[in-house]
Design a protein around this motif. Structure first.
Motif, PDB file in Angstrom:
ATOM      1  N   LYS A   1       0.839  -1.200   0.000  1.00 13.18           N
ATOM      2  CA  LYS A   1       0.000   0.000   0.000  1.00 13.18           C
ATOM      3  C   LYS A   1       0.874   1.251   0.000  1.00 13.18           C
ATOM      4  CE  LYS A   1      -3.984  -2.094   2.354  1.00 13.18           C
ATOM      5  NZ  LYS A   1      -4.871  -2.028   3.543  1.00 13.18           N
ATOM      6  N   GLU A   2       0.648   2.094  -1.010  1.00 17.17           N
ATOM      7  CA  GLU A   2       1.456   3.298  -1.149  1.00 17.17           C
ATOM      8  C   GLU A   2       1.273   4.257   0.023  1.00 17.17           C
ATOM      9  OE1 GLU A   2       3.772   4.271  -3.224  1.00 17.17           O
ATOM     10  OE2 GLU A   2       3.718   2.352  -4.307  1.00 17.17           O
ATOM     11  N   ARG A   3       0.160   4.122   0.706  1.00 22.01           N
ATOM     12  CA  ARG A   3      -0.108   5.017   1.831  1.00 22.01           C
ATOM     13  C   ARG A   3       1.037   4.992   2.839  1.00 22.01           C
ATOM     14  NH1 ARG A   3      -4.957   4.471   6.374  1.00 22.01           N
ATOM     15  NH2 ARG A   3      -4.737   6.607   7.194  1.00 22.01           N
ATOM     16  N   TYR A   4       1.579   3.805   3.090  1.00 24.21           N
ATOM     17  CA  TYR A   4       2.627   3.666   4.089  1.00 24.21           C
ATOM     18  C   TYR A   4       3.936   4.291   3.610  1.00 24.21           C
ATOM     19  CZ  TYR A   4      -0.662   0.406   6.214  1.00 24.21           C
ATOM     20  OH  TYR A   4      -1.772  -0.152   6.785  1.00 24.21           O
ATOM     21  N   LYS A   5       4.266   4.075   2.361  1.00 34.80           N
ATOM     22  CA  LYS A   5       5.498   4.644   1.824  1.00 34.80           C
ATOM     23  C   LYS A   5       5.408   6.167   1.764  1.00 34.80           C
ATOM     24  CE  LYS A   5       8.817   3.842  -1.905  1.00 34.80           C
ATOM     25  NZ  LYS A   5       9.080   3.079  -3.160  1.00 34.80           N
ATOM     26  N   THR A   6       4.254   6.659   1.355  1.00 38.08           N
ATOM     27  CA  THR A   6       4.059   8.113   1.279  1.00 38.08           C
ATOM     28  C   THR A   6       4.204   8.748   2.660  1.00 38.08           C
ATOM     29  OG1 THR A   6       2.587   7.872  -0.628  1.00 38.08           O
ATOM     30  CG2 THR A   6       2.430   9.921   0.645  1.00 38.08           C
ATOM     31  N   ALA A   7       3.599   8.105   3.656  1.00 32.47           N
ATOM     32  CA  ALA A   7       3.687   8.635   5.018  1.00 32.47           C
ATOM     33  C   ALA A   7       5.133   8.627   5.511  1.00 32.47           C
ATOM     34  CB  ALA A   7       2.806   7.807   5.949  1.00 32.47           C
ATOM     35  N   ALA A   8       5.854   7.567   5.201  1.00 30.69           N
ATOM     36  CA  ALA A   8       7.245   7.474   5.643  1.00 30.69           C
ATOM     37  C   ALA A   8       8.090   8.593   5.048  1.00 30.69           C
ATOM     38  CB  ALA A   8       7.820   6.113   5.268  1.00 30.69           C
ATOM     39  N   TYR A   9       7.938   8.816   3.749  1.00 30.48           N
ATOM     40  CA  TYR A   9       8.749   9.849   3.113  1.00 30.48           C
ATOM     41  C   TYR A   9       8.326  11.255   3.549  1.00 30.48           C
ATOM     42  CZ  TYR A   9      11.780   6.978   0.279  1.00 30.48           C
ATOM     43  OH  TYR A   9      12.767   6.117  -0.118  1.00 30.48           O
ATOM     44  N   GLU A  10       7.069  11.415   3.901  1.00 29.49           N
ATOM     45  CA  GLU A  10       6.659  12.706   4.436  1.00 29.49           C
ATOM     46  C   GLU A  10       7.361  12.959   5.771  1.00 29.49           C
ATOM     47  OE1 GLU A  10       2.557  15.182   5.261  1.00 29.49           O
ATOM     48  OE2 GLU A  10       2.645  13.081   5.903  1.00 29.49           O
ATOM     49  N   LEU A  11       7.450  11.923   6.613  1.00 33.81           N
ATOM     50  CA  LEU A  11       8.145  12.073   7.895  1.00 33.81           C
ATOM     51  C   LEU A  11       9.628  12.354   7.690  1.00 33.81           C
ATOM     52  CD1 LEU A  11       6.488   9.222  10.007  1.00 33.81           C
ATOM     53  CD2 LEU A  11       5.979  11.666  10.058  1.00 33.81           C
ATOM     54  N   ILE A  12      10.207  11.756   6.651  1.00 27.14           N
ATOM     55  CA  ILE A  12      11.631  11.975   6.376  1.00 27.14           C
ATOM     56  C   ILE A  12      11.867  13.388   5.843  1.00 27.14           C
ATOM     57  CG2 ILE A  12      13.520  11.341   4.838  1.00 27.14           C
ATOM     58  CD1 ILE A  12      12.594   8.427   5.060  1.00 27.14           C
ATOM     59  N   LYS A  13      11.129  13.756   4.806  1.00 26.16           N
ATOM     60  CA  LYS A  13      11.418  15.000   4.086  1.00 26.16           C
ATOM     61  C   LYS A  13      10.865  16.236   4.770  1.00 26.16           C
ATOM     62  CE  LYS A  13      11.642  12.642  -0.404  1.00 26.16           C
ATOM     63  NZ  LYS A  13      11.024  12.519  -1.752  1.00 26.16           N
ATOM     64  N   LYS A  14       9.680  16.128   5.334  1.00 26.49           N
ATOM     65  CA  LYS A  14       9.034  17.307   5.910  1.00 26.49           C
ATOM     66  C   LYS A  14       9.353  17.486   7.387  1.00 26.49           C
ATOM     67  CE  LYS A  14       4.496  19.571   6.189  1.00 26.49           C
ATOM     68  NZ  LYS A  14       3.054  19.460   5.847  1.00 26.49           N
ATOM     69  N   TYR A  15       9.548  16.354   8.096  1.00 19.99           N
ATOM     70  CA  TYR A  15       9.671  16.451   9.544  1.00 19.99           C
ATOM     71  C   TYR A  15      11.018  15.953  10.082  1.00 19.99           C
ATOM     72  CZ  TYR A  15       4.689  17.376   9.270  1.00 19.99           C
ATOM     73  OH  TYR A  15       3.471  17.924   8.971  1.00 19.99           O
ATOM     74  N   GLY A  16      11.918  15.559   9.220  1.00 20.40           N
ATOM     75  CA  GLY A  16      13.277  15.261   9.651  1.00 20.40           C
ATOM     76  C   GLY A  16      13.465  13.978  10.426  1.00 20.40           C
ATOM     77  N   TYR A  17      12.617  12.962  10.159  1.00 17.05           N
ATOM     78  CA  TYR A  17      12.730  11.730  10.945  1.00 17.05           C
ATOM     79  C   TYR A  17      14.018  10.966  10.643  1.00 17.05           C
ATOM     80  CZ  TYR A  17       8.159  11.850  13.240  1.00 17.05           C
ATOM     81  OH  TYR A  17       7.099  12.181  14.047  1.00 17.05           O
ATOM     82  N   LEU A  18      14.508  11.025   9.417  1.00 21.75           N
ATOM     83  CA  LEU A  18      15.781  10.361   9.127  1.00 21.75           C
ATOM     84  C   LEU A  18      16.905  11.045   9.891  1.00 21.75           C
ATOM     85  CD1 LEU A  18      17.496   8.285   7.671  1.00 21.75           C
ATOM     86  CD2 LEU A  18      17.598   9.840   5.703  1.00 21.75           C
ATOM     87  N   LYS A  19      16.862  12.347   9.917  1.00 16.38           N
ATOM     88  CA  LYS A  19      17.860  13.089  10.687  1.00 16.38           C
ATOM     89  C   LYS A  19      17.771  12.722  12.167  1.00 16.38           C
ATOM     90  CE  LYS A  19      19.559  17.822  11.397  1.00 16.38           C
ATOM     91  NZ  LYS A  19      19.312  19.255  11.089  1.00 16.38           N
ATOM     92  N   ASN A  20      16.552  12.514  12.643  1.00 17.26           N
ATOM     93  CA  ASN A  20      16.375  12.075  14.032  1.00 17.26           C
ATOM     94  C   ASN A  20      17.007  10.711  14.268  1.00 17.26           C
ATOM     95  OD1 ASN A  20      14.924  14.400  14.519  1.00 17.26           O
ATOM     96  ND2 ASN A  20      12.908  13.408  14.396  1.00 17.26           N
ATOM     97  N   ILE A  21      16.796   9.796  13.322  1.00 16.07           N
ATOM     98  CA  ILE A  21      17.340   8.444  13.462  1.00 16.07           C
ATOM     99  C   ILE A  21      18.865   8.473  13.534  1.00 16.07           C
ATOM    100  CG2 ILE A  21      17.610   6.223  12.252  1.00 16.07           C
ATOM    101  CD1 ILE A  21      14.754   6.646  11.158  1.00 16.07           C
ATOM    102  N   LEU A  22      19.479   9.460  12.892  1.00 19.14           N
ATOM    103  CA  LEU A  22      20.935   9.555  12.833  1.00 19.14           C
ATOM    104  C   LEU A  22      21.525  10.366  13.980  1.00 19.14           C
ATOM    105  CD1 LEU A  22      21.351  10.092   8.981  1.00 19.14           C
ATOM    106  CD2 LEU A  22      21.724   7.988  10.283  1.00 19.14           C
ATOM    107  N   ILE A  23      20.708  10.764  14.946  1.00 21.61           N
ATOM    108  CA  ILE A  23      21.238  11.478  16.110  1.00 21.61           C
ATOM    109  C   ILE A  23      22.310  10.624  16.777  1.00 21.61           C
ATOM    110  CG2 ILE A  23      20.680  12.268  18.453  1.00 21.61           C
ATOM    111  CD1 ILE A  23      17.929  13.109  17.373  1.00 21.61           C
TER     112      ILE A  23
END
Length: 712
Positions: A518-540
């Motif tokens: 389901k694309e819904r999950y991938k879209t949500a994940a990339y929104e968290l990465i690009k808009k809210y910095g979740y990947l940057k958070n993971i790399l703390i």
């Protein structure tokens, strides 16, 4: 030196070059014998047949199976109470000292001597059969039926031994040797407490450690030993050249490089040691004022250890598919065991389900697959037992029998059942973990795969539909079931929740996309990465986590206190999912950096599971620590109260954020029993034996090691 291995990425089964053979190792185990109530223990001895006898003020007893029973075998002696018992040097025959005679049943019963009534209280017998006798104001030697008086030792006798055909006597003032019927002082002491022999040396215990002197010259040949678990020595025993000591706070073995400490009810019925003896196998019997215990050293493989815990779980710890603690009332009495729900039934069960998934992937044993699906049925039911859509209950129970947190329970649509709400992020980690390992290793048919997919899809749909929260029956997010940006990014980078929450939700979204498409999950994940910095958070960088008080969530100061080891547990289980279900190779590389960073912080804890998950993802691995962890994991998982902070053989560190108490981790079987979510360096703890863990804590890293082929 620790062995650190860096593995090629993505090759989960390429580890055979570093595989450790599952050779037998020595596992210390305690055996506690049943003792009649009311006995006052005096002394324990073993004869040349390895028969174990105990002298009590109420009579002479022997070990029969698992029980201490009155020794009635020799009818002429059955009703008599010895004053002392000992074994003859060299032969191991028992000699009994009574108020009016000393005798043995060995040598056809010939050696004996009649004595002045009540005069002697101690006896030692040398290799030639001479009996040295001591009383309050009397010393004598009996040889071939003749009693010869000896000069008195005014300060009194602490102990006496026959060794090498000679008699040695310890008093509060000196060590004497009997020569030509005279007591010759060979070493002056100051209130020595115990004496034992090691080759040509005499080992002497004191209230402040032990030391050794040469038996001929009396010169010190081993300086006073102070780096000991307890320095107040009451008993000494030398076994295979190594010193055993009994103390008011347990027993210990002084090895070549470290001590092994046997205290608390994990090892002894009580800690105050009155006597010790050894059998021909090297097993040490420890006598206390109330009981008889054996410290035995079994040779077993890790496979045999795993089989023990597997059997233990199947026999006592399965509650509706969940792994269950046992409640013991009275404490320590396994006959009263009752299974009970806990706050994290799903999380604890995920360790067992995971172990069976790795076991099945390794061996293809049908039983392993059956047990994995049986546990998964409990996970499926946490969704169906309540009236909400996609909300996972913490646990469930038949109506009227709930145990933990009664205010968190709700009525089920099924009137026979209740379910527990307030589901946390810990449980969410369990859901994505078990779905991942089932999908990879156990779900072999389309129907099985669909069960796993439906499970994770329902939960993740609920989370997205409720703005990244687990929303309970009161239509409010649970305390910890929150992953939205306004919550996650509220934390500063110095509080671990920011990194952890980003990690867990990203892993869940990646997994849900992989299983459902389901694309819904991938879209949500990339929104968290690009808009809210979740990947940057993971790399703390975990090295920047520090106390940051003042961030209150639901009345809890999230930045106050020390390192959160429960977060470590959630993070490492999540890393398996995060890495293996990454959307792109580039993300995998970035995740590896984050995982490796966390592992470096955790290395002092030697956790086998963290090592293995890191090896399978980031490629780092401490082989020596992993094997050591598995081998020292305790066989007894009752929550006995255990204390180590008083020990003089450990190096305590200053107070620190990670709450690492010592420079080096103690063996796990000397520490309070704990799960993977606890601080391994906690020296004192336990609950007086009121509960018992299952053993899934061992089984998961064991079977993961087998699966990854780092353990043959």
């Amino acid at each position: 030196m620790k062995k650190v291995i860096y593995l090629a990425t993505g090759l989960l089964l390429s580890c055979s070059a570093w595989a450790t053979p599952d050779d037998p190792f020595t596992q210390a185990v305690s055996v506690k014998y049943t003792v009649p109530q009311g006995l006052h223990m005096v002394k324990v001895v073993t004869d040349y047949n390895d028969n174990v006898q105990v002298l009590t003020k109420e009579g002479f007893y022997r070990l029969s199976g698992q029980e201490l029973v009155r020794d009635l075998r020799f009818r002429p002696l059955a009703q008599k109470i010895p004053v002392d018992v000992t074994t003859r040097e060299g032969s191991g025959h028992l000699y009994y000292l009574y108020a009016d005679k000393c005798l043995t049943n060995g040598y056809a019963g010939i050696p004996y001597i009649n004595l002045p009534p009540g005069k002697f209280k101690r006896v030692a017998v040398d290799v030639n059969g001479r009996m040295l006798l001591a009383g309050d104001q009397a010393m004598a030697i009996a040889d071939n039926g003749k009693l010869t008086s000896l000069p008195d030792i005014p300060e009194g006798v602490t102990s006496m031994e026959a060794n090498g055909g000679e008699f040695f006597i310890l008093t509060p003032k000196a060590v004497y040797q009997l020569k030509d019927n005279r007591f010759i002082p060979i070493h002056r002491v100051n209130n020595a407490t115990a004496m034992a022999f090691s080759g040509q040396d005499i080992v002497l215990g004191t209230h402040h450690g032990y030391y050794a002197v040469n038996r001929r010259s009396g010169d010190t040949c081993l300086s006073l030993q102070l780096r000991l678990p307890v320095t107040d020595i009451a008993q000494l025993l030398v076994v295979n050249g190594q010193v055993w000591a009994g103390t008011p706070q347990g027993a210990f073995l002084k090895g070549d490089s470290a001590c092994r400490y046997f205290a608390s009810r994990r090892w002894l019925d009580q800690d105050s040691v009155k006597g010790m003896t050894v059998d021909s196998n090297g097993d040490v019997y420890v006598l206390t004022g109330t009981g008889l215990n054996k410290i035995t050293f079994n040779r077993q493989t890790l496979a045999q250890k795993a089989a023990y815990f597997q059997r233990k779980i199947r026999e006592k710890h399965i509650r509706y598919g969940f792994i269950a603690n046992l409640q013991l009332d009275p404490p320590g009495d396994e006959r009263t065991a009752q299974m009970a729900d806990t706050d994290n039934d799903g999380l604890w069960t995920s360790f067992y389900l995971g172990s069976q998934a790795f076991r099945y992937a390794t061996t293809k044993e049908p039983a392993a697959k059956r047990y994995a699906w049986e546990a998964f049925e409990a996970f499926e039911r946490i969704l169906s037992v309540n009236q909400l859509t996609g909300f996972p209950s913490r646990t469930f129970e038949r109506k009227g029998y709930k145990n933990s947190d009664p205010e968190r329970w709700r009525d089920s649509p099924d009137p026979e059942w209740e379910w527990k709400g307030h589901t946390s992020s810990d449980e969410f980690v369990a859901y994505i973990w078990i779905a991942a390992v089932l999908h990879e290793m156990v779900a072999e048919t389309p129907e099985e795969q669909q069960r796993v997919t439906a499970f994770i899809d329902k939960i993740m749909t609920h989370i997205l539909d409720h703005k990244y929260t687990l929303t309970d029956i009161d239509n409010k997010p649970t305390l910890w079931g929150r992953w939205g940006p306004e919550y996650i990014n509220w934390y500063p980078t110095t509080i671990g929740d920011r990194r952890l929450g980003s990690t867990t939700i990203m892993a869940g979204l990646q997994l849900a996309y992989a299983l459902t498409g389901k694309e819904r999950y991938k879209t949500a994940a990339y929104e968290l990465i690009k808009k809210y910095g979740y990947l940057k958070n993971i790399l703390i960088d975990y090295r920047t986590i520090k106390p940051t008080p003042g961030y209150l969530h639901m009345g809890i100061d999230m930045g106050n206190g020390g390192w959160n080891h429960s977060d470590d547990e959630m993070a490492f289980l999540t890393y398996w999912v995060l890495y293996r279900y990454a959307f792109t190779p580039e993300l995998k590389e970035q995740y590896k950096t984050a995982i490796r960073n966390h592992w470096e912080m955790e290395r002092p804890e030697k956790n086998a599971l963290w090592n293995l998950i890191t090896m399978a993802t980031a490629g780092n691995f401490d082989a020596t620590a992993t094997t050591w962890w598995l081998q020292t994991f305790p066989m007894d998982l009752i929550t006995w109260t255990i204390t180590n902070s008083h020990r003089q053989d450990i190096t305590l560190l200053p107070a620190n954020f990670r709450n690492q108490a010592t420079a080096t981790l103690l063996p796990l079987d000397e520490l309070p029993v704990h799960r993977h979510n606890a601080n391994a360096f906690t020296l004192d703890g336990g609950h007086n034996g009121d509960s018992e863990l299952a053993g899934d804590e061992f089984l998961l890293p064991y079977w993961m090691a087998r699966y990854l082929k780092v353990l043959e």
